[in-house]
Scaffold this motif. Structure first.
Motif, PDB file in Angstrom:
ATOM      1  N   ALA A  16       0.823  -1.202   0.000  1.00  0.00           N
ATOM      2  CA  ALA A  16       0.000   0.000   0.000  1.00  0.00           C
ATOM      3  C   ALA A  16       0.860   1.257   0.000  1.00  0.00           C
ATOM      4  O   ALA A  16       0.601   2.210  -0.754  1.00  0.00           O
ATOM      5  CB  ALA A  16      -0.923  -0.002   1.214  1.00  0.00           C
ATOM      6  N   ALA A  17       1.918   1.271   0.815  1.00  0.00           N
ATOM      7  CA  ALA A  17       2.810   2.427   0.891  1.00  0.00           C
ATOM      8  C   ALA A  17       3.566   2.634  -0.421  1.00  0.00           C
ATOM      9  O   ALA A  17       3.736   3.769  -0.885  1.00  0.00           O
ATOM     10  CB  ALA A  17       3.785   2.263   2.043  1.00  0.00           C
ATOM     11  N   ARG A  18       4.017   1.544  -1.017  1.00  0.00           N
ATOM     12  CA  ARG A  18       4.761   1.629  -2.279  1.00  0.00           C
ATOM     13  C   ARG A  18       3.866   2.157  -3.410  1.00  0.00           C
ATOM     14  O   ARG A  18       4.292   3.013  -4.190  1.00  0.00           O
ATOM     15  CB  ARG A  18       5.324   0.257  -2.637  1.00  0.00           C
ATOM     16  N   GLU A  19       2.646   1.686  -3.480  1.00  0.00           N
ATOM     17  CA  GLU A  19       1.733   2.144  -4.527  1.00  0.00           C
ATOM     18  C   GLU A  19       1.341   3.609  -4.326  1.00  0.00           C
ATOM     19  O   GLU A  19       1.209   4.365  -5.287  1.00  0.00           O
ATOM     20  CB  GLU A  19       0.489   1.257  -4.548  1.00  0.00           C
ATOM     21  N   TYR A  20       1.151   4.002  -3.055  1.00  0.00           N
ATOM     22  CA  TYR A  20       0.842   5.411  -2.785  1.00  0.00           C
ATOM     23  C   TYR A  20       2.009   6.300  -3.187  1.00  0.00           C
ATOM     24  O   TYR A  20       1.819   7.356  -3.800  1.00  0.00           O
ATOM     25  CB  TYR A  20       0.511   5.607  -1.304  1.00  0.00           C
ATOM     26  N   LYS A  21       3.233   5.885  -2.865  1.00  0.00           N
ATOM     27  CA  LYS A  21       4.414   6.668  -3.221  1.00  0.00           C
ATOM     28  C   LYS A  21       4.538   6.817  -4.740  1.00  0.00           C
ATOM     29  O   LYS A  21       4.891   7.896  -5.240  1.00  0.00           O
ATOM     30  CB  LYS A  21       5.674   6.019  -2.660  1.00  0.00           C
ATOM     31  N   PHE A  22       4.235   5.757  -5.471  1.00  0.00           N
ATOM     32  CA  PHE A  22       4.293   5.828  -6.937  1.00  0.00           C
ATOM     33  C   PHE A  22       3.328   6.890  -7.462  1.00  0.00           C
ATOM     34  O   PHE A  22       3.689   7.708  -8.322  1.00  0.00           O
ATOM     35  CB  PHE A  22       3.954   4.464  -7.550  1.00  0.00           C
ATOM     36  N   LEU A  23       2.107   6.921  -6.929  1.00  0.00           N
ATOM     37  CA  LEU A  23       1.132   7.927  -7.360  1.00  0.00           C
ATOM     38  C   LEU A  23       1.590   9.322  -6.965  1.00  0.00           C
ATOM     39  O   LEU A  23       1.517  10.264  -7.771  1.00  0.00           O
ATOM     40  CB  LEU A  23      -0.237   7.626  -6.749  1.00  0.00           C
ATOM     41  N   TRP A  24       2.055   9.459  -5.730  1.00  0.00           N
ATOM     42  CA  TRP A  24       2.466  10.779  -5.231  1.00  0.00           C
ATOM     43  C   TRP A  24       3.632  11.317  -6.054  1.00  0.00           C
ATOM     44  O   TRP A  24       3.637  12.486  -6.438  1.00  0.00           O
ATOM     45  CB  TRP A  24       2.843  10.668  -3.753  1.00  0.00           C
ATOM     46  N   ASP A  25       4.618  10.466  -6.325  1.00  0.00           N
ATOM     47  CA  ASP A  25       5.769  10.900  -7.124  1.00  0.00           C
ATOM     48  C   ASP A  25       5.374  11.221  -8.558  1.00  0.00           C
ATOM     49  O   ASP A  25       5.919  12.155  -9.174  1.00  0.00           O
ATOM     50  CB  ASP A  25       6.846   9.807  -7.136  1.00  0.00           C
ATOM     51  N   SER A  26       4.426  10.475  -9.097  1.00  0.00           N
ATOM     52  CA  SER A  26       4.030  10.659 -10.493  1.00  0.00           C
ATOM     53  C   SER A  26       3.341  11.996 -10.739  1.00  0.00           C
ATOM     54  O   SER A  26       3.292  12.472 -11.875  1.00  0.00           O
ATOM     55  CB  SER A  26       3.103   9.523 -10.930  1.00  0.00           C
ATOM     56  N   GLN A  27       2.806  12.617  -9.695  1.00  0.00           N
ATOM     57  CA  GLN A  27       2.091  13.869  -9.850  1.00  0.00           C
ATOM     58  C   GLN A  27       3.020  15.084  -9.960  1.00  0.00           C
ATOM     59  O   GLN A  27       2.580  16.176 -10.342  1.00  0.00           O
ATOM     60  CB  GLN A  27       1.170  14.092  -8.652  1.00  0.00           C
ATOM     61  N   LEU A  28       4.304  14.917  -9.638  1.00  0.00           N
ATOM     62  CA  LEU A  28       5.178  16.070  -9.432  1.00  0.00           C
ATOM     63  C   LEU A  28       5.395  16.907 -10.687  1.00  0.00           C
ATOM     64  O   LEU A  28       5.615  18.112 -10.599  1.00  0.00           O
ATOM     65  CB  LEU A  28       6.524  15.608  -8.855  1.00  0.00           C
ATOM     66  N   VAL A  29       5.333  16.306 -11.871  1.00  0.00           N
ATOM     67  CA  VAL A  29       5.527  17.060 -13.111  1.00  0.00           C
ATOM     68  C   VAL A  29       4.360  18.012 -13.360  1.00  0.00           C
ATOM     69  O   VAL A  29       4.553  19.184 -13.688  1.00  0.00           O
ATOM     70  CB  VAL A  29       5.698  16.107 -14.313  1.00  0.00           C
ATOM     71  N   PRO A  67       4.667  10.762   1.137  1.00  0.00           N
ATOM     72  CA  PRO A  67       4.687   9.294   1.162  1.00  0.00           C
ATOM     73  C   PRO A  67       5.489   8.684   2.308  1.00  0.00           C
ATOM     74  O   PRO A  67       5.163   7.589   2.776  1.00  0.00           O
ATOM     75  CB  PRO A  67       5.277   8.916  -0.199  1.00  0.00           C
ATOM     76  N   ASP A  68       6.533   9.359   2.779  1.00  0.00           N
ATOM     77  CA  ASP A  68       7.280   8.834   3.922  1.00  0.00           C
ATOM     78  C   ASP A  68       6.418   8.831   5.182  1.00  0.00           C
ATOM     79  O   ASP A  68       6.426   7.870   5.955  1.00  0.00           O
ATOM     80  CB  ASP A  68       8.549   9.657   4.153  1.00  0.00           C
ATOM     81  N   ARG A  69       5.678   9.914   5.359  1.00  0.00           N
ATOM     82  CA  ARG A  69       4.773   9.979   6.515  1.00  0.00           C
ATOM     83  C   ARG A  69       3.648   8.959   6.356  1.00  0.00           C
ATOM     84  O   ARG A  69       3.272   8.290   7.322  1.00  0.00           O
ATOM     85  CB  ARG A  69       4.193  11.379   6.647  1.00  0.00           C
ATOM     86  N   MET A  70       3.122   8.848   5.138  1.00  0.00           N
ATOM     87  CA  MET A  70       2.034   7.899   4.908  1.00  0.00           C
ATOM     88  C   MET A  70       2.479   6.473   5.220  1.00  0.00           C
ATOM     89  O   MET A  70       1.735   5.687   5.804  1.00  0.00           O
ATOM     90  CB  MET A  70       1.535   7.998   3.471  1.00  0.00           C
TER      91      MET A  70
END
Length: 293
Positions: free
Chosen positions: A78-91, A146-149
């Protein structure tokens, strides 16, 4: 133990969880049920205090329960998938949010749901008439880091793993095997915030169904607490529950309204908590309040 905060859900009872839990026994003989789970704030707070040996977390909205199931049973995924989404939004955060929202309305992916809740305006979920998530992004922030999540997810998993039963369905179906040794906490959609013009919930409140359900719980002598209506300043939300249910009403000060703060006012939110006859009549309730007296 620290109480985790995984789902930043507007309307969560996280800040008043202590006030709510003061009204249940120090140790529940059976399980704690939360059939309108949302952020599961009461379950998590109770688990942090080890108030019960087992918990039942339910909701009619399946993506929410699938999210909780994944967080508790597979926090790393769950944490890994959330981080992928969060990082993908940065652009391009705004465009990515819109794309993720469209995808979620097709696939109902639970981690996408969490990302949308964390990123949307005021963490306030909204649905259209087709039941699709349609809230806009808050363009001033990117949502929970994502680190906090990850830390919050692992903390929730530690508290509830192997102790919780997840259920999807109507609240009375979720409560069908509840007994007088259990305690039920309910936080259904408020009347004043769940009409068709203000769809804050995936499913609207059926007050008659709720009343029949409470009558059934009373007939089975099941202890329960219900957060139902309230007021903010001079504005009330919903009507009080019928007298024949014989509920005891307690007002809980939930603090200054965030909306009032934005408008420069000092309105205080009061939330109403109803206690069932079986809860009030229990010896554990009476002895508990002697301690607080």
């Amino acid at each position: 133990m620290k109480v985790p905060h995984v789902v930043p859900y507007q309307g969560s009872k996280r800040k008043i969880a202590e006030d709510i839990l003061m009204n249940i026994p120090k140790k529940i003989q059976g399980r704690l049920f939360e059939p309108f789970s949302g952020s599961a704030a009461i379950t998590l707070s109770a688990a942090a205090k080890n108030l019960a040996d087992g918990y039942v977390v339910g909701d009619k909205y399946e993506p929410l329960i699938n999210l909780w199931r994944k967080v508790v049973n597979n926090p790393d995924d769950a944490a890994r998938e959330y981080k992928f989404l969060w990082d993908s939004q940065l652009v391009d955060p705004k465009s990515f949010f819109a794309e993720c929202r469209s995808q979620f309305n097709v696939d109902n992916d639970p981690v996408k749901f969490l990302y949308l809740v964390a990123r949307c305006v005021k963490n306030a979920i909204r649905f259209n008439s087709q039941g699709e998530f349609n809230q806009s992004p808050d363009n001033r922030r990117l949502g929970t880091n994502p680190d906090r999540m990850r830390k919050e997810m692992f903390c929730a998993s530690e508290l509830l793993h192997s102790k919780v039963d997840f259920r999807v369905g109507d609240f009375m179906d979720i409560l069908k095997d509840a007994t007088s040794n259990d305690v039920v906490y309910m936080d259904p959609p408020w009347q004043g915030t769940s009409n068709k013009k203000d769809p804050r919930y995936a499913y609207l409140l059926d007050i008659e169904r709720l009343t029949r359900g409470l009558e059934d719980l009373n007939s089975r002598s099941i202890p329960y607490l219900l957060s139902f209506d309230g007021a903010c300043g001079d504005r009330s939300y919903g009507n009080e529950l019928p007298d024949h249910l014989n509920l005891i009403k307690i007002d809980i000060h939930a603090g200054r309204s965030s909306q009032a703060t934005l408008l420069g006012r000092d309105d205080i939110t009061i939330e109403s908590l109803y206690l069932s006859p079986a809860l009030v009549e229990s010896s554990s309730y009476e002895s508990m309040h002697k301690r607080y007296a």
